[in-house]
Design a protein around this motif. Sequence first.
Motif, PDB file in Angstrom:
ATOM      1  N   GLU A  77       0.829  -1.201   0.000  1.00 51.66           N
ATOM      2  CA  GLU A  77       0.000   0.000   0.000  1.00 51.66           C
ATOM      3  C   GLU A  77       0.866   1.254   0.000  1.00 51.66           C
ATOM      4  OE1 GLU A  77      -2.399  -0.703   3.431  1.00 51.66           O
ATOM      5  OE2 GLU A  77      -3.994  -1.679   2.285  1.00 51.66           O
ATOM      6  N   ARG A  78       1.947   1.233   0.796  1.00 53.36           N
ATOM      7  CA  ARG A  78       2.855   2.368   0.838  1.00 53.36           C
ATOM      8  C   ARG A  78       3.503   2.609  -0.515  1.00 53.36           C
ATOM      9  NH1 ARG A  78       6.524   0.857   5.892  1.00 53.36           N
ATOM     10  NH2 ARG A  78       8.029   1.922   4.567  1.00 53.36           N
ATOM     11  N   ASN A  79       3.927   1.514  -1.169  1.00 52.08           N
ATOM     12  CA  ASN A  79       4.580   1.651  -2.468  1.00 52.08           C
ATOM     13  C   ASN A  79       3.625   2.182  -3.520  1.00 52.08           C
ATOM     14  OD1 ASN A  79       7.050   0.756  -1.520  1.00 52.08           O
ATOM     15  ND2 ASN A  79       6.655  -1.381  -2.043  1.00 52.08           N
ATOM     16  N   VAL A  80       2.369   1.703  -3.473  1.00 53.92           N
ATOM     17  CA  VAL A  80       1.374   2.163  -4.445  1.00 53.92           C
ATOM     18  C   VAL A  80       1.158   3.673  -4.282  1.00 53.92           C
ATOM     19  CG1 VAL A  80      -1.077   2.101  -5.039  1.00 53.92           C
ATOM     20  CG2 VAL A  80       0.192  -0.034  -4.750  1.00 53.92           C
ATOM     21  N   ILE A  81       0.999   4.120  -3.046  1.00 52.06           N
ATOM     22  CA  ILE A  81       0.768   5.542  -2.784  1.00 52.06           C
ATOM     23  C   ILE A  81       1.991   6.367  -3.160  1.00 52.06           C
ATOM     24  CG2 ILE A  81       0.372   7.249  -0.962  1.00 52.06           C
ATOM     25  CD1 ILE A  81      -1.333   5.121   0.457  1.00 52.06           C
ATOM     26  N   TYR A  82       3.173   5.877  -2.776  1.00 53.96           N
ATOM     27  CA  TYR A  82       4.407   6.622  -3.090  1.00 53.96           C
ATOM     28  C   TYR A  82       4.593   6.743  -4.602  1.00 53.96           C
ATOM     29  CZ  TYR A  82       9.326   7.802  -3.546  1.00 53.96           C
ATOM     30  OH  TYR A  82      10.499   8.414  -3.909  1.00 53.96           O
ATOM     31  N   ASN A  83       4.433   5.632  -5.316  1.00 53.31           N
ATOM     32  CA  ASN A  83       4.632   5.654  -6.768  1.00 53.31           C
ATOM     33  C   ASN A  83       3.611   6.540  -7.473  1.00 53.31           C
ATOM     34  OD1 ASN A  83       6.820   3.893  -6.637  1.00 53.31           O
ATOM     35  ND2 ASN A  83       5.537   2.072  -6.823  1.00 53.31           N
ATOM     36  N   GLU A  84       2.427   6.626  -6.886  1.00 49.99           N
ATOM     37  CA  GLU A  84       1.401   7.484  -7.486  1.00 49.99           C
ATOM     38  C   GLU A  84       1.707   8.954  -7.250  1.00 49.99           C
ATOM     39  OE1 GLU A  84      -3.385   8.486  -7.031  1.00 49.99           O
ATOM     40  OE2 GLU A  84      -2.578   6.594  -6.248  1.00 49.99           O
ATOM     41  N   TYR A  85       2.079   9.307  -6.025  1.00 46.15           N
ATOM     42  CA  TYR A  85       2.231  10.723  -5.694  1.00 46.15           C
ATOM     43  C   TYR A  85       3.603  11.289  -6.026  1.00 46.15           C
ATOM     44  CZ  TYR A  85      -2.391  10.992  -3.708  1.00 46.15           C
ATOM     45  OH  TYR A  85      -3.752  11.006  -3.556  1.00 46.15           O
ATOM     46  N   ILE A  86       4.607  10.434  -6.226  1.00 50.21           N
ATOM     47  CA  ILE A  86       5.916  10.961  -6.626  1.00 50.21           C
ATOM     48  C   ILE A  86       5.800  11.633  -7.994  1.00 50.21           C
ATOM     49  CG2 ILE A  86       6.716   8.838  -7.745  1.00 50.21           C
ATOM     50  CD1 ILE A  86       8.849  11.313  -5.706  1.00 50.21           C
ATOM     51  N   GLU A  87       4.821  11.174  -8.791  1.00 52.76           N
ATOM     52  CA  GLU A  87       4.597  11.781 -10.103  1.00 52.76           C
ATOM     53  C   GLU A  87       3.978  13.175  -9.994  1.00 52.76           C
ATOM     54  OE1 GLU A  87       2.329   9.144 -12.525  1.00 52.76           O
ATOM     55  OE2 GLU A  87       3.786   7.512 -12.423  1.00 52.76           O
ATOM     56  N   TYR A  88       3.389  13.476  -8.839  1.00 50.81           N
ATOM     57  CA  TYR A  88       2.759  14.781  -8.629  1.00 50.81           C
ATOM     58  C   TYR A  88       3.707  15.792  -7.993  1.00 50.81           C
ATOM     59  CZ  TYR A  88      -1.783  12.706  -9.716  1.00 50.81           C
ATOM     60  OH  TYR A  88      -2.829  12.082 -10.338  1.00 50.81           O
ATOM     61  N   GLU A  89       4.944  15.393  -7.704  1.00 47.78           N
ATOM     62  CA  GLU A  89       5.902  16.325  -7.114  1.00 47.78           C
ATOM     63  C   GLU A  89       6.130  17.485  -8.079  1.00 47.78           C
ATOM     64  OE1 GLU A  89       9.396  15.179  -4.254  1.00 47.78           O
ATOM     65  OE2 GLU A  89      10.193  15.291  -6.288  1.00 47.78           O
ATOM     66  N   GLY A  90       5.960  18.705  -7.561  1.00 51.96           N
ATOM     67  CA  GLY A  90       6.099  19.876  -8.420  1.00 51.96           C
ATOM     68  C   GLY A  90       4.825  20.244  -9.157  1.00 51.96           C
ATOM     69  N   GLU A  91       3.712  19.598  -8.800  1.00 51.21           N
ATOM     70  CA  GLU A  91       2.440  19.867  -9.466  1.00 51.21           C
ATOM     71  C   GLU A  91       1.459  20.545  -8.512  1.00 51.21           C
ATOM     72  OE1 GLU A  91       1.890  19.472 -12.644  1.00 51.21           O
ATOM     73  OE2 GLU A  91       3.843  18.554 -13.022  1.00 51.21           O
ATOM     74  N   LEU A  92       0.357  21.016  -9.080  1.00 52.67           N
ATOM     75  CA  LEU A  92      -0.697  21.692  -8.323  1.00 52.67           C
ATOM     76  C   LEU A  92      -1.860  20.731  -8.132  1.00 52.67           C
ATOM     77  CD1 LEU A  92      -1.320  24.605  -7.238  1.00 52.67           C
ATOM     78  CD2 LEU A  92      -2.605  24.953  -9.353  1.00 52.67           C
ATOM     79  N   LEU A  93      -2.341  20.592  -6.893  1.00 51.53           N
ATOM     80  CA  LEU A  93      -3.454  19.691  -6.596  1.00 51.53           C
ATOM     81  C   LEU A  93      -4.526  20.435  -5.798  1.00 51.53           C
ATOM     82  CD1 LEU A  93      -1.661  16.387  -5.484  1.00 51.53           C
ATOM     83  CD2 LEU A  93      -2.612  16.915  -7.728  1.00 51.53           C
ATOM     84  N   ASN A  94      -5.754  19.967  -5.935  1.00 54.79           N
ATOM     85  CA  ASN A  94      -6.846  20.466  -5.106  1.00 54.79           C
ATOM     86  C   ASN A  94      -6.945  19.595  -3.864  1.00 54.79           C
ATOM     87  OD1 ASN A  94      -7.858  22.579  -6.801  1.00 54.79           O
ATOM     88  ND2 ASN A  94      -8.663  21.016  -8.163  1.00 54.79           N
ATOM     89  N   GLY A  95      -7.122  20.210  -2.722  1.00 54.36           N
ATOM     90  CA  GLY A  95      -7.211  19.449  -1.480  1.00 54.36           C
ATOM     91  C   GLY A  95      -8.259  20.023  -0.553  1.00 54.36           C
ATOM     92  N   THR A  96      -8.542  19.272   0.503  1.00 53.82           N
ATOM     93  CA  THR A  96      -9.504  19.702   1.518  1.00 53.82           C
ATOM     94  C   THR A  96      -8.837  19.676   2.880  1.00 53.82           C
ATOM     95  OG1 THR A  96     -11.294  18.713   0.220  1.00 53.82           O
ATOM     96  CG2 THR A  96     -11.776  19.274   2.509  1.00 53.82           C
ATOM     97  N   VAL A  97      -8.950  20.765   3.617  1.00 49.94           N
ATOM     98  CA  VAL A  97      -8.371  20.834   4.956  1.00 49.94           C
ATOM     99  C   VAL A  97      -9.134  19.877   5.875  1.00 49.94           C
ATOM    100  CG1 VAL A  97      -7.897  22.305   6.945  1.00 49.94           C
ATOM    101  CG2 VAL A  97      -7.641  23.214   4.619  1.00 49.94           C
ATOM    102  N   GLU A  98      -8.381  18.935   6.486  1.00 49.18           N
ATOM    103  CA  GLU A  98      -9.020  17.940   7.349  1.00 49.18           C
ATOM    104  C   GLU A  98      -8.860  18.258   8.828  1.00 49.18           C
ATOM    105  OE1 GLU A  98      -7.938  13.918   6.460  1.00 49.18           O
ATOM    106  OE2 GLU A  98      -9.607  13.782   5.039  1.00 49.18           O
ATOM    107  N   ARG A  99      -7.671  18.697   9.208  1.00 46.01           N
ATOM    108  CA  ARG A  99      -7.440  19.054  10.607  1.00 46.01           C
ATOM    109  C   ARG A  99      -6.259  20.011  10.687  1.00 46.01           C
ATOM    110  NH1 ARG A  99      -3.670  15.056  12.872  1.00 46.01           N
ATOM    111  NH2 ARG A  99      -3.090  13.586  11.222  1.00 46.01           N
TER     112      ARG A  99
END
Length: 396
Positions: free
Chosen positions: A122-144
């Motif tokens: 699970e960690r590898n899947v998430i890391y491999n997915e988000y490493i591609e977004y490094e330097g990119e703009l994303l929409n997010g929601t403040v959780e806490r």
Amino acid sequence: MNENLVKAFEALNQEKGVSIEIIKEALEAALVSAYKKHYGTSQNVEIVLDETKGEYAVYQLKEVVEEVTDSQLEISLAEAKEMNRAYEPGDIIRFEVTPKQFGRIAAQTAKQVITQRLREAERNVIYNEYIEYEGELLNGTVERIDSRFVYVNIGKIEAVMSVRDQMPGEEYHIHDRIKVYVSKVEDSMRGPQIFVSRTNPGLIKRLFEQEVPEIYEGIVEIVSIAREAGDRSKLAVTAHDANVDPVGTCVGPRGARVQQIVNELHGENIDIVQWDKDPAIFIKNALNPAEVLAVTFDEHEERVCTVVVPDNQLSLAIGRRGQNVRLAAKLTDYKIDIQPLSESDVVIEEMSADTSEEISPFFEALADFDFGEEDQEEPKDFFETIQDKTDDELEE
């Protein structure tokens, strides 16, 4: 253990994309460790796992030698030949030593290994997915929110935004939707960590790419950005098409494009200037809106220059608390020293040179004028001749 083990193998392979061979090797190594620990043996053992049936067997490995020095690890050549006359010194013989009561230990070990592999997958899947977004703009929601971070949900993971990455004067509330720049993705022992920012200059670049199609398409390029988040930013832009005005393109009709970005940044001022390959012109543009009379470069020190401005433009060139010149220095990568005209000789010299060039046609025309033609019926006016020659030469 058989049926559950097979199902676990299939789930890891199909749902998490983990190779069955990798799971098998990890589980065999864990079972060897568990066997040695439980039975307190120093034997060389091997566990063979059948992943299709969920069955296993424990084997003791012994090397064939002429003379035995450790019975746990070796077997004599004579004993080996009694089993099979083909054995030679150096061969390895496997003896099955699967304990009947080892099933419970094996099942517990298998569960631990599979759980660990599941987390890693699970960690590898998430890391491999988000490493591609490094330097990119994303929409997010403040959780806490706590004293150190604002936690932003950006999909499958919760990203963190530190205090220094939060815009000065900007307040964040639970469930707020915000645009964030992914500044760093790390694969730590605790799992992937995503760091996002609202102050990084990259945020400005990505926002302009969204608002200005010409930047996204490569017609207009953002060469450099200098930013003091929440207050003011400067962008240097250039166009790769001679028919495109890069500054006007980024500003948009009636400032609509840049205003969208200013609104997103809650009123942060944005200056857009023309980049130029000539550093003197680029520095002059970077100090906008101040008027620049001259730029001279230090002969002894690299990337250091002196800029001369009219006396009444000095405070404008420096800016409030030195902000304008500070941002211009970051934008151009030059150390800039601002001097007023009254304290500088540079401009006077340049103005003298410019004046001599402008009046030189006058003297040339004066030398060429023929004052002796008395028989000329309609002599051409002296000053008209001077003007014609001056105009011609200036056009050239």
